[in-house]
Scaffold this motif. Structure first.
Motif, mmCIF file in Angstrom:
data_model
loop_
_atom_site.group_PDB
_atom_site.id
_atom_site.type_symbol
_atom_site.label_atom_id
_atom_site.label_comp_id
_atom_site.label_asym_id
_atom_site.label_seq_id
_atom_site.Cartn_x
_atom_site.Cartn_y
_atom_site.Cartn_z
ATOM 1 N N SER A 14 0.818 -1.241 0.044
ATOM 2 C CA SER A 14 0.053 -0.121 0.004
ATOM 3 C C SER A 14 1.031 1.146 0.036
ATOM 4 C CB SER A 14 -0.853 -0.072 1.040
ATOM 5 O OG SER A 14 -1.619 1.237 1.021
ATOM 6 N N LEU A 15 2.128 1.246 0.854
ATOM 7 C CA LEU A 15 2.748 2.402 0.868
ATOM 8 C C LEU A 15 3.452 2.529 -0.435
ATOM 9 C CD1 LEU A 15 4.592 2.046 4.394
ATOM 10 C CD2 LEU A 15 3.206 3.907 3.603
ATOM 11 N N LEU A 16 4.019 1.570 -1.232
ATOM 12 C CA LEU A 16 4.629 1.528 -2.370
ATOM 13 C C LEU A 16 3.779 1.745 -3.695
ATOM 14 C CD1 LEU A 16 7.689 -0.848 -1.347
ATOM 15 C CD2 LEU A 16 7.624 1.695 -1.332
ATOM 16 N N ALA A 17 2.514 1.872 -3.388
ATOM 17 C CA ALA A 17 1.637 1.919 -4.661
ATOM 18 C C ALA A 17 1.704 3.362 -4.832
ATOM 19 C CB ALA A 17 0.357 1.380 -4.213
ATOM 20 N N GLU A 18 2.005 4.170 -4.150
ATOM 21 C CA GLU A 18 2.032 5.804 -4.572
ATOM 22 C C GLU A 18 3.362 5.985 -5.072
ATOM 23 O OE1 GLU A 18 -0.202 8.126 -4.639
ATOM 24 O OE2 GLU A 18 -1.731 6.855 -3.840
ATOM 25 N N SER A 19 3.468 6.625 -6.293
ATOM 26 C CA SER A 19 4.657 6.911 -7.034
ATOM 27 C C SER A 19 5.595 7.828 -6.278
ATOM 28 C CB SER A 19 4.616 7.355 -8.497
ATOM 29 O OG SER A 19 3.625 8.538 -8.401
ATOM 30 N N GLU A 20 5.018 8.870 -5.617
ATOM 31 C CA GLU A 20 5.782 9.883 -5.068
ATOM 32 C C GLU A 20 6.509 9.230 -3.795
ATOM 33 O OE1 GLU A 20 2.677 10.356 -5.842
ATOM 34 O OE2 GLU A 20 2.087 12.326 -6.606
ATOM 35 N N ARG A 21 6.013 8.302 -3.044
ATOM 36 C CA ARG A 21 6.571 7.557 -2.101
ATOM 37 C C ARG A 21 7.964 6.863 -2.514
ATOM 38 N NH1 ARG A 21 1.363 7.462 1.199
ATOM 39 N NH2 ARG A 21 0.612 5.991 -0.264
ATOM 40 N N ARG A 22 7.623 6.009 -3.518
ATOM 41 C CA ARG A 22 8.704 5.174 -4.519
ATOM 42 C C ARG A 22 9.735 6.172 -4.778
ATOM 43 N NH1 ARG A 22 4.409 3.014 -6.947
ATOM 44 N NH2 ARG A 22 4.946 3.909 -9.084
ATOM 45 N N VAL A 40 12.234 17.132 -3.628
ATOM 46 C CA VAL A 40 10.646 17.882 -4.131
ATOM 47 C C VAL A 40 11.022 17.936 -5.778
ATOM 48 C CG1 VAL A 40 9.599 19.817 -4.514
ATOM 49 C CG2 VAL A 40 9.843 18.937 -2.467
ATOM 50 N N THR A 41 12.429 18.577 -6.055
ATOM 51 C CA THR A 41 12.799 18.802 -7.263
ATOM 52 C C THR A 41 12.759 17.359 -8.178
ATOM 53 O OG1 THR A 41 13.817 20.692 -6.851
ATOM 54 C CG2 THR A 41 14.385 19.353 -9.027
ATOM 55 N N GLN A 42 13.478 16.346 -7.772
ATOM 56 C CA GLN A 42 13.740 15.167 -8.381
ATOM 57 C C GLN A 42 12.357 14.374 -8.586
ATOM 58 O OE1 GLN A 42 16.652 14.093 -9.957
ATOM 59 N NE2 GLN A 42 14.760 12.745 -10.891
ATOM 60 N N VAL A 43 11.593 14.265 -7.541
ATOM 61 C CA VAL A 43 10.252 13.682 -7.458
ATOM 62 C C VAL A 43 9.355 14.318 -8.681
ATOM 63 C CG1 VAL A 43 7.981 13.161 -6.198
ATOM 64 C CG2 VAL A 43 10.401 12.867 -5.274
ATOM 65 N N ALA A 44 9.368 15.672 -8.860
ATOM 66 C CA ALA A 44 8.540 16.492 -9.706
ATOM 67 C C ALA A 44 8.947 16.020 -11.206
ATOM 68 C CB ALA A 44 8.627 18.083 -9.281
ATOM 69 N N ALA A 45 10.403 15.863 -11.309
ATOM 70 C CA ALA A 45 11.054 15.675 -12.584
ATOM 71 C C ALA A 45 10.648 14.345 -12.935
ATOM 72 C CB ALA A 45 12.670 15.967 -12.474
ATOM 73 N N TRP A 46 10.825 13.414 -12.156
ATOM 74 C CA TRP A 46 10.202 12.265 -12.554
ATOM 75 C C TRP A 46 8.816 11.897 -12.669
ATOM 76 C CZ3 TRP A 46 13.738 9.298 -8.407
ATOM 77 C CH2 TRP A 46 14.771 8.889 -8.581
ATOM 78 N N LYS A 47 7.889 12.411 -12.186
ATOM 79 C CA LYS A 47 6.689 12.512 -12.071
ATOM 80 C C LYS A 47 6.175 13.251 -13.450
ATOM 81 C CE LYS A 47 2.465 13.370 -9.013
ATOM 82 N NZ LYS A 47 2.017 12.048 -9.234
ATOM 83 N N ARG A 48 6.676 14.116 -13.871
ATOM 84 C CA ARG A 48 6.458 14.861 -15.124
ATOM 85 C C ARG A 48 7.246 14.355 -16.348
ATOM 86 N NH1 ARG A 48 4.631 20.803 -14.428
ATOM 87 N NH2 ARG A 48 4.129 20.476 -16.490
ATOM 88 N N GLU A 49 8.330 13.495 -15.936
ATOM 89 C CA GLU A 49 9.232 12.984 -17.001
ATOM 90 C C GLU A 49 9.947 14.041 -17.756
ATOM 91 O OE1 GLU A 49 8.074 9.479 -19.225
ATOM 92 O OE2 GLU A 49 6.560 9.044 -17.594
ATOM 93 N N HIS A 71 2.961 11.861 2.012
ATOM 94 C CA HIS A 71 3.893 10.955 1.814
ATOM 95 C C HIS A 71 4.691 10.782 2.958
ATOM 96 C CE1 HIS A 71 1.694 10.332 -1.544
ATOM 97 N NE2 HIS A 71 1.928 11.587 -2.340
ATOM 98 N N LEU A 72 5.565 12.001 3.328
ATOM 99 C CA LEU A 72 6.614 11.723 4.395
ATOM 100 C C LEU A 72 5.887 11.183 5.832
ATOM 101 C CD1 LEU A 72 8.737 14.732 3.707
ATOM 102 C CD2 LEU A 72 9.198 12.239 3.074
#
Length: 122
Positions: A14-22, A40-49, A71-72
């Protein structure tokens, strides 16, 4: 598998189902610590590719709020991370070792190629 093990496995999934947490955990896995602004910057970059340099302030703010208010705290509740918002420091906690094998499996299937081809989790 006993009930306790099954419950822990279900919580980990359940925790790892959310991409931001992964994404947070991928960033921390090889360093064991990080700063909220970098995460924050890296998570946003991966999320938006998109490259990290292309992430605008509005997107960073959205991801920041999501990490801090959702998430935290969830990751901290399971002793996977420990964080201090005053300093911005985030570190892996002892619970990370329990989910590391599952996180590695998730990493191998991520849509973002930079994540898939990154170094194996320590």
């Amino acid at each position: 598998m006993n009930h306790s093990s099954a419950a822990r496995m279900e919580a980990a999934c359940s925790l790892l189902a959310e991409s931001e947490r992964r994404y947070v955990l991928y960033q921390l896995a090889n360093r064991e610590q990080g700063h909220i602004e970098d995460l924050v910057t890296q998570v946003a970059a991966w999320k938006r590719e998109e490259p990290a340099e292309a992430i605008d302030r509005e997107t960073r703010q959205y991801v920041y709020v999501s990490l801090v208010h959702n998430h935290l705290p969830r990751l901290a509740d399971y002793d996977i991370v420990d964080y201090d918002l005053r300093s911005g420091d985030i570190v892996l906690d002892h619970g990370f070792d329990d989910i590391k094998p599952l996180l590695e499996q998730f990493r191998q299937t991520e849509a973002v190629s930079e994540i898939r081809t990154g170094p194996a989790l320590r």
